[in-house]
Write a protein that holds these residues in place. Structure first.
Motif, mmCIF file in Angstrom:
data_model
loop_
_atom_site.group_PDB
_atom_site.id
_atom_site.type_symbol
_atom_site.label_atom_id
_atom_site.label_comp_id
_atom_site.label_asym_id
_atom_site.label_seq_id
_atom_site.Cartn_x
_atom_site.Cartn_y
_atom_site.Cartn_z
ATOM 1 N N GLY A 136 0.809 -1.213 0.000
ATOM 2 C CA GLY A 136 0.000 0.000 0.000
ATOM 3 C C GLY A 136 0.837 1.255 0.000
ATOM 4 O O GLY A 136 1.794 1.384 -0.779
ATOM 5 N N ALA A 137 0.507 2.170 0.898
ATOM 6 C CA ALA A 137 1.180 3.469 0.926
ATOM 7 C C ALA A 137 2.633 3.391 1.360
ATOM 8 O O ALA A 137 3.380 4.355 1.192
ATOM 9 N N GLY A 138 3.045 2.251 1.908
ATOM 10 C CA GLY A 138 4.440 2.088 2.314
ATOM 11 C C GLY A 138 5.270 1.245 1.370
ATOM 12 O O GLY A 138 6.429 0.916 1.686
ATOM 13 N N ARG A 139 4.713 0.915 0.222
ATOM 14 C CA ARG A 139 5.445 0.064 -0.727
ATOM 15 C C ARG A 139 6.792 0.699 -1.083
ATOM 16 O O ARG A 139 6.873 1.882 -1.410
ATOM 17 N N GLY A 140 7.840 -0.097 -0.983
ATOM 18 C CA GLY A 140 9.176 0.383 -1.316
ATOM 19 C C GLY A 140 9.908 1.024 -0.163
ATOM 20 O O GLY A 140 11.061 1.445 -0.317
ATOM 21 N N VAL A 141 9.256 1.093 1.015
ATOM 22 C CA VAL A 141 9.871 1.701 2.197
ATOM 23 C C VAL A 141 10.090 0.616 3.245
ATOM 24 O O VAL A 141 9.162 -0.118 3.591
ATOM 25 N N ASP A 142 11.293 0.504 3.767
ATOM 26 C CA ASP A 142 11.597 -0.544 4.743
ATOM 27 C C ASP A 142 11.124 -0.219 6.150
ATOM 28 O O ASP A 142 10.833 -1.115 6.937
ATOM 29 N N ASN A 143 11.073 1.075 6.482
ATOM 30 C CA ASN A 143 10.742 1.483 7.847
ATOM 31 C C ASN A 143 9.585 2.467 7.843
ATOM 32 O O ASN A 143 9.707 3.580 7.321
ATOM 33 N N CYS A 144 8.463 2.050 8.421
ATOM 34 C CA CYS A 144 7.308 2.935 8.479
ATOM 35 C C CYS A 144 6.476 2.620 9.716
ATOM 36 O O CYS A 144 6.583 1.546 10.315
ATOM 37 N N VAL A 145 5.669 3.591 10.098
ATOM 38 C CA VAL A 145 4.777 3.442 11.245
ATOM 39 C C VAL A 145 3.369 3.789 10.787
ATOM 40 O O VAL A 145 3.155 4.807 10.118
ATOM 41 N N CYS A 146 2.415 2.928 11.123
ATOM 42 C CA CYS A 146 1.042 3.116 10.671
ATOM 43 C C CYS A 146 0.112 3.398 11.842
ATOM 44 O O CYS A 146 0.187 2.738 12.886
ATOM 45 N N TYR A 147 -0.746 4.379 11.661
ATOM 46 C CA TYR A 147 -1.808 4.699 12.617
ATOM 47 C C TYR A 147 -3.152 4.383 11.967
ATOM 48 O O TYR A 147 -3.351 4.670 10.778
ATOM 49 N N THR A 148 -4.081 3.838 12.749
ATOM 50 C CA THR A 148 -5.444 3.652 12.281
ATOM 51 C C THR A 148 -6.376 4.405 13.210
ATOM 52 O O THR A 148 -6.477 4.088 14.400
ATOM 53 N N LEU A 149 -7.040 5.419 12.677
ATOM 54 C CA LEU A 149 -7.903 6.284 13.475
ATOM 55 C C LEU A 149 -9.355 5.864 13.280
ATOM 56 O O LEU A 149 -10.026 6.287 12.348
ATOM 57 N N GLY A 150 -9.809 5.007 14.168
ATOM 58 C CA GLY A 150 -11.186 4.534 14.097
ATOM 59 C C GLY A 150 -11.854 4.708 15.446
ATOM 60 O O GLY A 150 -11.722 5.754 16.078
ATOM 61 N N THR A 151 -12.573 3.689 15.893
ATOM 62 C CA THR A 151 -13.190 3.724 17.212
ATOM 63 C C THR A 151 -12.141 3.992 18.274
ATOM 64 O O THR A 151 -12.359 4.727 19.235
ATOM 65 N N GLY A 152 -10.966 3.376 18.101
ATOM 66 C CA GLY A 152 -9.790 3.672 18.910
ATOM 67 C C GLY A 152 -8.689 4.169 18.001
ATOM 68 O O GLY A 152 -8.947 4.551 16.855
ATOM 69 N N VAL A 153 -7.466 4.156 18.498
ATOM 70 C CA VAL A 153 -6.307 4.451 17.659
ATOM 71 C C VAL A 153 -5.416 3.217 17.671
ATOM 72 O O VAL A 153 -4.819 2.870 18.694
ATOM 73 N N GLY A 154 -5.384 2.535 16.540
ATOM 74 C CA GLY A 154 -4.528 1.361 16.400
ATOM 75 C C GLY A 154 -3.203 1.753 15.801
ATOM 76 O O GLY A 154 -3.023 2.877 15.310
ATOM 77 N N GLY A 155 -2.269 0.820 15.823
ATOM 78 C CA GLY A 155 -0.964 1.137 15.251
ATOM 79 C C GLY A 155 -0.165 -0.096 14.921
ATOM 80 O O GLY A 155 -0.473 -1.212 15.361
ATOM 81 N N GLY A 156 0.850 0.117 14.133
ATOM 82 C CA GLY A 156 1.768 -0.954 13.781
ATOM 83 C C GLY A 156 3.094 -0.357 13.373
ATOM 84 O O GLY A 156 3.139 0.711 12.750
ATOM 85 N N VAL A 157 4.175 -1.027 13.762
ATOM 86 C CA VAL A 157 5.527 -0.552 13.476
ATOM 87 C C VAL A 157 6.223 -1.560 12.581
ATOM 88 O O VAL A 157 6.276 -2.756 12.892
ATOM 89 N N ILE A 158 6.739 -1.071 11.471
ATOM 90 C CA ILE A 158 7.459 -1.925 10.524
ATOM 91 C C ILE A 158 8.905 -1.450 10.451
ATOM 92 O O ILE A 158 9.182 -0.294 10.099
#
Length: 316
Positions: free
Chosen positions: A126-148
């Motif tokens: 997706g939006a991180g294609r080609g990037v080795d290091n990224c951090v994702c936030y998901t702003l929904g009912t809560g705030v989720g996240g993931g670290v790559i």
């Protein structure tokens, strides 16, 4: 056909979404069926296996081409062993999902947290294609996240890495208690739930706002009102963006990712929200830690979980 495929499964409380992905992350086919939580954990596990088989049977591929099955699920997990310690929505308690499905499907199965999986989906295809290091936030009912990091999910010592919504970032005098039991979490101000709470508080205080005429306030109502120039709604969105920007700054000096990816329903506010986040990030992050760093919207939408689940197999 001899090419290898991967099956990704995104387990929700109402629906189980299944997809076939290529080894490059292209989503080739999708299917969804009812979760049927009310029938118990074994029935849910059997449904997962059935839907995984079904989607392949209905595709141009065959089961021999399946490299493995990746699973994304909300809850507290023993990730290495694929055990769901607790999933409130699914009523799972110490369910060895990995062992059950490997026995049923005779394929490699990997299980991970749904927020981590969505982050991996965006990072891989997706939006991180080609990037080795990224951090994702998901702003929904809560705030989720993931670290790559280096293309891999960072899980942490007890599989709790990436719980970005529970960063204690709101000052004590402004803080309220989060659903996790602690005070001042990012989730209390920057999630859809937090935005709605702040809007309802403003209406109850008697603040002059167009939101007073909205029967059932949703986050989109607040954002739309802010875009239309409502001062109260603007303050609420500004506050959500401010603490998001501050949290990105804190993460930047610890992990120094190349890209922050923000998804979830609140992110649909677009540049109106993103410009404010970027402004705060630029203001409070040391120059060297923000150089070349991008803050971008997620692009996979509801398919991020399926794609990321498949990515567990490819990126393992």
């Amino acid at each position: 056909m001899s090419e290898k495929i991967v099956v990704g499964v995104d387990i929700g409380g109402t629906t189980i979404k299944v997809g076939i992905c290529s080894s490059e992350g292209e989503l080739l086919q999708t299917y969804e069926g009812p979760t049927e939580v009310e029938k118990g954990s074994e029935a849910v596990c059997n449904n997962i296996a059935q839907y995984a088989r079904h989607i392949v049977e209905q595709s141009p591929y065959n089961w021999d081409q399946v490299e493995g099955v990746g699973i994304g699920i909300a809850g507290f997990l023993d990730i290495p062993n694929g055990i769901v310690k607790l999933s409130v929505n699914l009523h799972f308690n110490n369910v060895n999902l990995k062992a059950f499905l490997e026995d049923k499907l005779q394929k490699k199965v990997l299980v991970n947290n749904d927020a981590n999986v969505a982050a991996l989906g965006e990072a891989w295809a997706g939006a991180g294609r080609g990037v080795d290091n990224c951090v994702c936030y998901t702003l929904g009912t809560g705030v989720g996240g993931g670290v790559i990091v280096s293309g891999k999910i960072v899980e942490g010592f007890s599989c709790m890495a990436g719980e970005l919504g529970h960063m204690s970032i709101v000052p004590d005098l402004e803080a309220i208690q989060c659903a996790c039991g602690k005070m001042g979490c990012l989730e209390t101000v920057s999630s859809a739930t937090g935005i709605i709470r702040m809007a309802k508080d403003a209406v109850e205080r008697g603040d002059r706002t167009s939101l007073s005429f909205v029967t059932n306030i949703m986050a989109k109502d607040v954002i739309d009102a802010a875009k239309a120039g409502d001062e109260v709604a603007s303050r609420i969105v500004n506050r959500a963006a401010f603490y998001l920007g501050k949290s990105l700054a804190a993460v930047a000096v610890v992990l120094n990712p190349q890209r922050f990816i923000i998804g979830g329903g609140v992110s649909n506010a677009g540049d109106f929200l993103f410009d404010q986040i970027r402004e705060v990030f630029k203001k409070v992050t040391p120059d060297i830690a923000q150089e070349g760093v991008e803050i971008v919207p997620a692009i996979l939408g509801n398919n991020a979980g399926i794609v990321g689940a498949a990515g567990l197999i490819i990126r393992s």
